[in-house]
Design a protein around this motif. Structure first.
Motif, PDB file in Angstrom:
ATOM      1  N   ASN A 143      51.808  49.226  46.802  1.00  0.00           N
ATOM      2  CA  ASN A 143      50.711  48.438  46.245  1.00  0.00           C
ATOM      3  C   ASN A 143      50.110  49.067  44.989  1.00  0.00           C
ATOM      4  N   VAL A 154      52.976  46.943  42.669  1.00  0.00           N
ATOM      5  CA  VAL A 154      52.175  45.733  42.467  1.00  0.00           C
ATOM      6  C   VAL A 154      51.116  45.942  41.396  1.00  0.00           C
ATOM      7  N   MET A 170      48.016  47.141  42.351  1.00  0.00           N
ATOM      8  CA  MET A 170      46.798  46.777  43.061  1.00  0.00           C
ATOM      9  C   MET A 170      45.709  47.816  42.799  1.00  0.00           C
ATOM     10  N   LYS A 210      50.822  38.203  42.454  1.00  0.00           N
ATOM     11  CA  LYS A 210      50.207  39.020  41.392  1.00  0.00           C
ATOM     12  C   LYS A 210      50.857  38.732  40.043  1.00  0.00           C
ATOM     13  N   ASP A 237      46.254  37.958  39.294  1.00  0.00           N
ATOM     14  CA  ASP A 237      45.040  38.226  40.079  1.00  0.00           C
ATOM     15  C   ASP A 237      45.417  39.039  41.327  1.00  0.00           C
ATOM     16  N   PRO A 238      45.208  40.354  41.294  1.00  0.00           N
ATOM     17  CA  PRO A 238      45.587  41.176  42.463  1.00  0.00           C
ATOM     18  C   PRO A 238      44.777  40.853  43.703  1.00  0.00           C
ATOM     19  N   GLU A 239      43.522  40.456  43.535  1.00  0.00           N
ATOM     20  CA  GLU A 239      42.703  40.135  44.699  1.00  0.00           C
ATOM     21  C   GLU A 239      43.228  38.887  45.400  1.00  0.00           C
ATOM     22  N   ALA A 247      46.327  37.921  45.356  1.00  0.00           N
ATOM     23  CA  ALA A 247      47.581  38.325  45.983  1.00  0.00           C
ATOM     24  C   ALA A 247      47.320  38.965  47.343  1.00  0.00           C
ATOM     25  N   TRP A 248      46.315  39.828  47.421  1.00  0.00           N
ATOM     26  CA  TRP A 248      45.957  40.444  48.702  1.00  0.00           C
ATOM     27  C   TRP A 248      45.479  39.381  49.686  1.00  0.00           C
TER      28      TRP A 248
END
Length: 526
Positions: free
Chosen positions: A48, A52, A54, A117, A122-124, A126-127
């Motif tokens: 991550n 990614v 993140m 992502k 937008d990593p948030e 994706a989570w």
């Protein structure tokens, strides 16, 4: 397995003896399970952060605490289940090992988190999508609670144990052995300690646990050689929070696009739990099937509520922990330790201090034991089915090694001239690919068909082949994504296999020889 009912005095004795006991075997088992889970956490963190991209506050503030809370509550439930079973049977019961599968981490990260992502930036989000996907997977596992017992009754034990043996000997023992030989000054002493105590049944002064000795010796050697150091500068409080309240409509709608990944993973998850419960029964721990499957689904969802983007699962290796002498408490101790590391940000310090070569021998022992149990707990005529179930794991391992090399050279995925060059060198990539998607299910299919064929249960073999045809048609096996007519050629071939077994059943008296009598083996006590 028939179990004699214990008296009330026996029940009370087992209740008191197992409630808070923590033996040397519990300590060794705790180290083994801790190492297994620690490696998964570290892989999730690395993927991550560095693949990614993140933000650390999401990884360490949401993902890791959520994973730890889900495991802690699940292991408390499993401990209660083991103690209850001890009271009912009057036997020492070993808790089922539990954790987050490294396979699920890799697939969810690269198949869900990374694509979202990359597409949205937008990593948030994706989570959040992965968290919703984990909730969907938990719901599917709840549904599977009603299927599991029937599968356990239908499938031969060689199917279950052979599949686990493949995972154990290839992906646990095999992949851990390279850490031992890659760092022999640390790995060989640690492996000598583990093998002497847990395989050779040797003793150490003061009855010290072999796992503890291996870790201490390995850490001392590694620090002395300058390989590791004491560094906990990354510590900090990361308390759990019910992040589910932050999920929005976009996360839920996006998650539906990834059902082709979520559904097969959920199927594999509950199938592995069936296998693990069967392996526990093979060494004298008669767990009911439905409750461990219910625990998988419930605490996968609980972990997601607190931010975990990955499903939980039963871990293979129960017979190894049983052989170590573990009871109901080792898994809870592991979960408590993982929770402390997660909440106080101590993962980085542990990974810096203790080298993998010091802990890998414990995993090697677990993988060896899983294969040993597979052959001990099945009829001799089903040995061939165990071997058949192991083979797909070997093929998947080969495919993964090719992928890793190609990725390191910047040539992943292989295509065009590069793919043709690899094929020309003798690596049959087109043959590897169908066996590397849904490997657990394929292993079970192979093992079941061979076991039924050896036992001359041709209608059952035909049913398994028919199920394989349906799974291939919808892409649950043999392809990376689910779709209608996903693998039509292989689906047709599995269908032909099913038809062949039906025909064989109809004409069995004309085409089959008389079965050979079971061999009688003379066993001498050494």
């Amino acid at each position: 397995m028939s179990i004699a009912k214990p008296s009330m005095d026996q029940k009370e004795s087992f209740q008191m003896s197992q409630m808070f006991r923590f033996s040397r075997g519990d300590f060794d088992a705790m180290l083994g399970l801790f190492v297994d889970n620690l490696s998964v956490f570290l892989v999730a963190i690395a993927l991550n952060l560095f693949v990614v991209g993140m933000p650390p506050e999401i990884v360490f503030g949401r993902m890791v605490p959520g994973m730890a809370i889900g495991l802690l509550l699940a292991n408390l439930h499993l401990r209660w289940l083991a103690v209850r079973l001890s009271r009912e049977t009057g036997q020492d019961i070993t808790a089922l090992p539990y954790g987050v599968s490294i396979v699920f981490v890799i697939i969810y990260t690269t198949g869900i988190i990374l694509p979202v992502k990359l597409i949205t930036g937008d990593p948030e989000l994706a989570w959040k999508v992965a968290v919703v996907g984990t909730i969907f997977g938990g719901i599917i596992e709840f549904i599977a609670v009603f299927i599991g017992p029937y599968l356990q009754q239908f499938l031969p034990r060689a199917t279950m144990l052979g599949t686990l043996a493949g995972i154990g000997v290839v992906f646990i023992a095999g992949l851990s052995l390279d850490d031992v030989f890659g760092n022999p000054f640390v790995g060989f002493p640690a492996m000598a300690i583990i093998f002497w105590a847990l395989i050779g049944r040797g003793k150490f002064p003061f009855r010290l646990p072999a796992g503890l000795i291996a870790l201490v010796v390995g850490a001392i050697i590694a620090v002395g050689l300058g390989q590791t150091q004491w560094d906990f500068s990354g510590a900090g409080f990361k308390g759990p929070f019910p992040w589910i309240i932050t999920l929005d409509g976009a996360a839920w709608s996006q998650a539906f696009k990834f059902l082709g990944i979520i559904i097969p993973i959920a199927i594999i998850d509950f199938v592995v739990t069936i296998d693990n419960v069967d392996s526990a029964d093979s060494v004298g721990d008669p767990y009911p099937m439905r409750e461990p499957m219910f625990i998988d689904g419930l605490y996968t969802i609980v972990g997601a509520v607190f931010g975990s983007p990955y499903p939980n699962t039963s871990f293979i290796g129960h017979p190894a922990y049983k052989r170590m002498g573990a009871g109901p408490n080792y898994s809870v101790a592991t979960a408590i330790l993982l929770s402390i590391l997660a909440i106080f940000g101590l993962f980085s310090g542990i990974s810096i201090l203790i080298p993998l070569a010091a802990v890998a021998p414990i995993l090697v022992f677990i993988g060896i034991t899983m294969t040993d149990v597979a052959f001990q707990a099945v009829p001799r005529k089903h040995y061939v089915a165990v071997v058949a179930a192991i083979l797909p794991a070997v093929v998947e391992f080969g495919k993964e090694q090719v992928d890793m090399v190609a990725g390191g050279l910047g040539a992943a995925p292989l295509a065009g001239e590069q793919l043709q060059a690899v094929i020309a060198s003798g690596v049959n990539i087109p043959g590897y690919l169908p066996l590397s998607y849904g490997t657990v299910l394929i292993s079970m299919i192979f093992g079941a068909i061979v076991a039924f064929m050896v036992s001359r249960k041709f209608t059952q073999a035909a049913l398994v082949a028919l199920i394989a045809s349906i799974l291939a048609f919808f892409g649950v096996i043999h392809t990376p994504e689910m779709a209608v007519a996903a693998a039509p050629e292989l689906s047709a071939m599995w269908l032909l296999v099913a038809i062949g077994f039906i025909v064989l059943h109809q004409f069995r008296d004309k085409v089959m020889e008389e079965p050979e009598p079971e061999p009688i083996l003379a066993v001498e006590e050494g």
